[in-house]
Motif scaffolding. Structure first.
Motif, PDB file in Angstrom:
ATOM      1  N   ALA A 267      33.565  49.217  47.611  1.00 29.37           N
ATOM      2  CA  ALA A 267      32.532  49.695  48.536  1.00 29.37           C
ATOM      3  C   ALA A 267      31.227  48.940  48.315  1.00 29.37           C
ATOM      4  CB  ALA A 267      32.305  51.186  48.335  1.00 29.37           C
ATOM      5  N   CYS A 268      30.539  48.660  49.414  1.00 28.76           N
ATOM      6  CA  CYS A 268      29.240  47.957  49.369  1.00 28.76           C
ATOM      7  C   CYS A 268      28.184  48.846  50.023  1.00 28.76           C
ATOM      8  CB  CYS A 268      29.341  46.614  50.088  1.00 28.76           C
ATOM      9  SG  CYS A 268      30.648  45.533  49.443  1.00 28.76           S
ATOM     10  N   GLY A 269      26.949  48.379  50.049  1.00 26.09           N
ATOM     11  CA  GLY A 269      25.881  49.151  50.686  1.00 26.09           C
ATOM     12  C   GLY A 269      26.184  49.432  52.144  1.00 26.09           C
ATOM     13  N   GLU A 270      26.813  48.476  52.813  1.00 23.86           N
ATOM     14  CA  GLU A 270      27.333  48.653  54.174  1.00 23.86           C
ATOM     15  C   GLU A 270      28.719  48.036  54.200  1.00 23.86           C
ATOM     16  OE1 GLU A 270      24.811  46.950  57.114  1.00 23.86           O
ATOM     17  OE2 GLU A 270      23.003  47.982  56.400  1.00 23.86           O
ATOM     18  N   GLY A 271      29.739  48.835  54.532  1.00 25.09           N
ATOM     19  CA  GLY A 271      31.092  48.317  54.607  1.00 25.09           C
ATOM     20  C   GLY A 271      31.710  48.128  53.223  1.00 25.09           C
ATOM     21  N   ALA A 272      32.773  47.324  53.199  1.00 16.78           N
ATOM     22  CA  ALA A 272      33.501  47.104  51.950  1.00 16.78           C
ATOM     23  C   ALA A 272      33.997  45.673  51.887  1.00 16.78           C
ATOM     24  CB  ALA A 272      34.675  48.080  51.850  1.00 16.78           C
ATOM     25  N   LEU A 273      34.309  45.236  50.669  1.00 16.24           N
ATOM     26  CA  LEU A 273      34.757  43.878  50.427  1.00 16.24           C
ATOM     27  C   LEU A 273      36.110  43.908  49.732  1.00 16.24           C
ATOM     28  CD1 LEU A 273      33.395  41.041  50.857  1.00 16.24           C
ATOM     29  CD2 LEU A 273      32.889  41.087  48.402  1.00 16.24           C
ATOM     30  N   ARG A 274      37.039  43.062  50.199  1.00 14.78           N
ATOM     31  CA  ARG A 274      38.356  42.952  49.581  1.00 14.78           C
ATOM     32  C   ARG A 274      38.383  41.709  48.681  1.00 14.78           C
ATOM     33  NH1 ARG A 274      42.942  45.245  51.214  1.00 14.78           N
ATOM     34  NH2 ARG A 274      42.065  45.598  53.297  1.00 14.78           N
ATOM     35  N   LEU A 275      38.474  41.902  47.374  1.00 17.05           N
ATOM     36  CA  LEU A 275      38.545  40.795  46.424  1.00 17.05           C
ATOM     37  C   LEU A 275      39.989  40.331  46.321  1.00 17.05           C
ATOM     38  CD1 LEU A 275      36.368  42.330  43.536  1.00 17.05           C
ATOM     39  CD2 LEU A 275      35.646  41.443  45.766  1.00 17.05           C
ATOM     40  N   THR A 276      40.216  39.022  46.456  1.00 18.93           N
ATOM     41  CA  THR A 276      41.589  38.507  46.434  1.00 18.93           C
ATOM     42  C   THR A 276      41.848  37.494  45.314  1.00 18.93           C
ATOM     43  OG1 THR A 276      40.954  36.876  48.111  1.00 18.93           O
ATOM     44  CG2 THR A 276      41.993  38.914  48.892  1.00 18.93           C
ATOM     45  N   GLU A 277      40.805  36.884  44.767  1.00 15.70           N
ATOM     46  CA  GLU A 277      40.979  35.975  43.637  1.00 15.70           C
ATOM     47  C   GLU A 277      39.781  36.120  42.706  1.00 15.70           C
ATOM     48  OE1 GLU A 277      42.133  31.317  42.675  1.00 15.70           O
ATOM     49  OE2 GLU A 277      40.861  31.763  44.395  1.00 15.70           O
ATOM     50  N   VAL A 278      40.051  36.366  41.418  1.00 18.26           N
ATOM     51  CA  VAL A 278      38.978  36.625  40.460  1.00 18.26           C
ATOM     52  C   VAL A 278      39.277  35.897  39.151  1.00 18.26           C
ATOM     53  CG1 VAL A 278      38.405  38.873  41.470  1.00 18.26           C
ATOM     54  CG2 VAL A 278      40.094  38.736  39.617  1.00 18.26           C
ATOM     55  N   GLN A 279      38.300  35.923  38.250  1.00 17.32           N
ATOM     56  CA  GLN A 279      38.445  35.232  36.962  1.00 17.32           C
ATOM     57  C   GLN A 279      37.598  35.926  35.907  1.00 17.32           C
ATOM     58  OE1 GLN A 279      36.970  31.219  36.965  1.00 17.32           O
ATOM     59  NE2 GLN A 279      38.103  30.633  35.124  1.00 17.32           N
ATOM     60  N   LYS A 280      38.242  36.467  34.880  1.00 20.49           N
ATOM     61  CA  LYS A 280      37.514  37.060  33.764  1.00 20.49           C
ATOM     62  C   LYS A 280      36.874  35.954  32.932  1.00 20.49           C
ATOM     63  CE  LYS A 280      39.440  40.200  31.260  1.00 20.49           C
ATOM     64  NZ  LYS A 280      40.446  40.957  30.458  1.00 20.49           N
ATOM     65  N   ALA A 281      35.771  36.266  32.278  1.00 19.39           N
ATOM     66  CA  ALA A 281      35.110  35.301  31.405  1.00 19.39           C
ATOM     67  C   ALA A 281      36.092  34.798  30.352  1.00 19.39           C
ATOM     68  CB  ALA A 281      33.911  35.957  30.731  1.00 19.39           C
ATOM     69  N   GLY A 282      36.212  33.478  30.248  1.00 25.09           N
ATOM     70  CA  GLY A 282      37.123  32.869  29.285  1.00 25.09           C
ATOM     71  C   GLY A 282      38.559  32.793  29.738  1.00 25.09           C
ATOM     72  N   GLY A 283      38.854  33.328  30.924  1.00 19.91           N
ATOM     73  CA  GLY A 283      40.225  33.319  31.423  1.00 19.91           C
ATOM     74  C   GLY A 283      40.409  32.336  32.563  1.00 19.91           C
ATOM     75  N   LYS A 284      41.521  32.446  33.250  1.00 17.33           N
ATOM     76  CA  LYS A 284      41.807  31.573  34.391  1.00 17.33           C
ATOM     77  C   LYS A 284      41.750  32.380  35.683  1.00 17.33           C
ATOM     78  CE  LYS A 284      46.830  32.168  34.044  1.00 17.33           C
ATOM     79  NZ  LYS A 284      48.138  31.464  33.900  1.00 17.33           N
ATOM     80  N   VAL A 286      42.969  34.283  38.777  1.00 19.71           N
ATOM     81  CA  VAL A 286      44.200  35.024  39.045  1.00 19.71           C
ATOM     82  C   VAL A 286      44.072  35.752  40.371  1.00 19.71           C
ATOM     83  CG1 VAL A 286      44.721  35.352  36.599  1.00 19.71           C
ATOM     84  CG2 VAL A 286      43.382  37.082  37.810  1.00 19.71           C
ATOM     85  N   SER A 287      45.219  36.141  40.919  1.00 20.25           N
ATOM     86  CA  SER A 287      45.209  36.948  42.136  1.00 20.25           C
ATOM     87  C   SER A 287      44.721  38.344  41.809  1.00 20.25           C
ATOM     88  CB  SER A 287      46.621  37.012  42.719  1.00 20.25           C
ATOM     89  OG  SER A 287      47.468  37.759  41.852  1.00 20.25           O
ATOM     90  N   ALA A 288      44.287  39.044  42.839  1.00 24.03           N
ATOM     91  CA  ALA A 288      43.845  40.425  42.632  1.00 24.03           C
ATOM     92  C   ALA A 288      44.965  41.270  42.044  1.00 24.03           C
ATOM     93  CB  ALA A 288      43.363  41.005  43.953  1.00 24.03           C
ATOM     94  N   ALA A 289      46.200  41.045  42.502  1.00 22.14           N
ATOM     95  CA  ALA A 289      47.339  41.822  41.993  1.00 22.14           C
ATOM     96  C   ALA A 289      47.507  41.637  40.487  1.00 22.14           C
ATOM     97  CB  ALA A 289      48.614  41.415  42.725  1.00 22.14           C
ATOM     98  N   ASP A 290      47.393  40.410  40.006  1.00 23.14           N
ATOM     99  CA  ASP A 290      47.512  40.159  38.571  1.00 23.14           C
ATOM    100  C   ASP A 290      46.359  40.799  37.802  1.00 23.14           C
ATOM    101  OD1 ASP A 290      49.851  38.771  38.900  1.00 23.14           O
ATOM    102  OD2 ASP A 290      48.907  36.770  38.838  1.00 23.14           O
ATOM    103  N   PHE A 291      45.157  40.758  38.385  1.00 16.50           N
ATOM    104  CA  PHE A 291      44.006  41.366  37.717  1.00 16.50           C
ATOM    105  C   PHE A 291      44.184  42.887  37.637  1.00 16.50           C
ATOM    106  CE2 PHE A 291      39.776  43.280  37.608  1.00 16.50           C
ATOM    107  CZ  PHE A 291      39.181  42.574  36.563  1.00 16.50           C
ATOM    108  N   ILE A 292      44.666  43.486  38.714  1.00 13.78           N
ATOM    109  CA  ILE A 292      44.893  44.932  38.735  1.00 13.78           C
ATOM    110  C   ILE A 292      45.849  45.334  37.616  1.00 13.78           C
ATOM    111  CG2 ILE A 292      45.950  46.817  40.051  1.00 13.78           C
ATOM    112  CD1 ILE A 292      44.903  45.348  42.602  1.00 13.78           C
TER     113      ILE A 292
END
Length: 306
Positions: A267-284, A286-292
């Motif tokens: 959720a955002c201040g208005e609407g929402a955002l779908r995250l699909t690719e992320v990266q933890k500090a020091g990691g590689k 990954v897809s959102a599914a792998d992060f979940i």
């Protein structure tokens, strides 16, 4: 045409390659000093230097163009024109006046919009529908010289700074070869209306504020890809968001509304955002599914600013 070329990153290297293949004579290349890079912080040459040395074109890497010895070295090659592209150093009036056709700059915006160091990122952040490349006769101001040639480029909905950079670099390379072949050209002064500035991107700008509208955060994600990466925090761990899209939903800003193989809806201040690719500090990345799965993320969890 006898040319001195001044540039540093890949955007400039593409123009340099085009000039080298056009039949013009590259008498000298100016680029910034080698910089430490990578985990080992070893000194690395710029893309412009790498290309120039491979072609055995003389290279100078001064810390400043105000040095009298450096200026004499530039004057000695007796260039007809100096081409500047993302060089990163101030070109003093003494150097601007040296060549027959002066200094010509390749700038990645439609001037006078987005004068300055980060025109590609600023155009995406602002939600501009189009940008372009301007070939400009340089003067002592900041990207304020008269225009020789300009070409529009559409900004697509999914464009990142990386993808838009590559298209603009190809346009710039083509336009500078065309410009050199047609010199002298009539230069048209920039209009006084519509001037805006594109200051260098600061890392602090990359922190995601979930209280902002989803449309603004989505542009932030695209503008800071590939550098420095829009960042947020999840359970006190910094996470870079590399890919995201607008989604349905509302709730407390930063709260997870949905989590599945299709992404993490926040959720955002208005609407929402779908995250699909992320990266933890020091990691590689990954897809959102792998992060979940790895973070055991659930609906109701909270994201916060980095």
């Amino acid at each position: 045409m006898r040319v001195v070329f001044a540039g540093t990153p890949e955007f400039a290297a593409r123009a340099l390659r085009a000039i080298a293949g056009s039949g013009d004579q590259l008498a000298l290349v100016l680029t910034q000093p080698d910089r430490p890079a990578g985990r080992g912080m070893t000194l690395r040459p710029s893309p412009v230097k790498e290309f120039a040395e491979a072609r055995r074109i003389p290279v100078l890497q001064p810390a400043s163009l105000r040095d009298a010895v450096v200026q004499e070295a530039i004057r000695a090659v007796d260039a007809e024109v100096i081409v500047v592209a993302a060089y990163g150093l101030i070109v003093p009036q003494t150097v601007l006046d040296m060549p027959t056709y002066g200094c010509i700059n390749i700038h990645a915006s439609l001037l006078p919009r987005w004068r300055g160091a980060a025109p590609i990122q600023r155009a995406i952040l602002a939600g501009d529908a189009e940008t372009g490349v301007t070939i400009m006769q340089m003067d002592a101001g900041l990207d304020s010289g008269p225009v020789l040639i300009a070409e529009k480029v559409v900004i697509h909905a999914g464009d990142t700074t990386g993808s838009l950079h590559d298209r603009l670099a190809e346009v710039g390379a083509r336009l500078i070869v065309d410009t050199l072949a047609r010199l002298p050209l009539v230069a048209c002064p920039q209009p006084d209306a519509g001037i805006c500035y594109a200051p260098k991107i600061g890392k602090s700008e990359a922190a995601i504020d979930w209280g902002l509208p989803a449309t603004q955060i989505e542009r932030q994600v695209r503008a800071f890809n590939p550098y420095p990466g829009a960042s947020a925090a999840f359970r006190d761990t910094t996470v870079k968001v590399w890919s995201a899209g607008l989604a349905e939903g509302w709730g407390l800003p930063g709260s997870v509304l949905a989590a599945s193989g299709h992404g993490i809806v926040v959720a955002c201040g208005e609407g929402a955002l779908r995250l699909t690719e992320v990266q933890k500090a020091g990691g590689k990345r990954v897809s959102a599914a792998d992060f979940i799965a790895g973070a055991r993320l659930r609906v109701g969890d909270r994201w916060s600013p980095a």
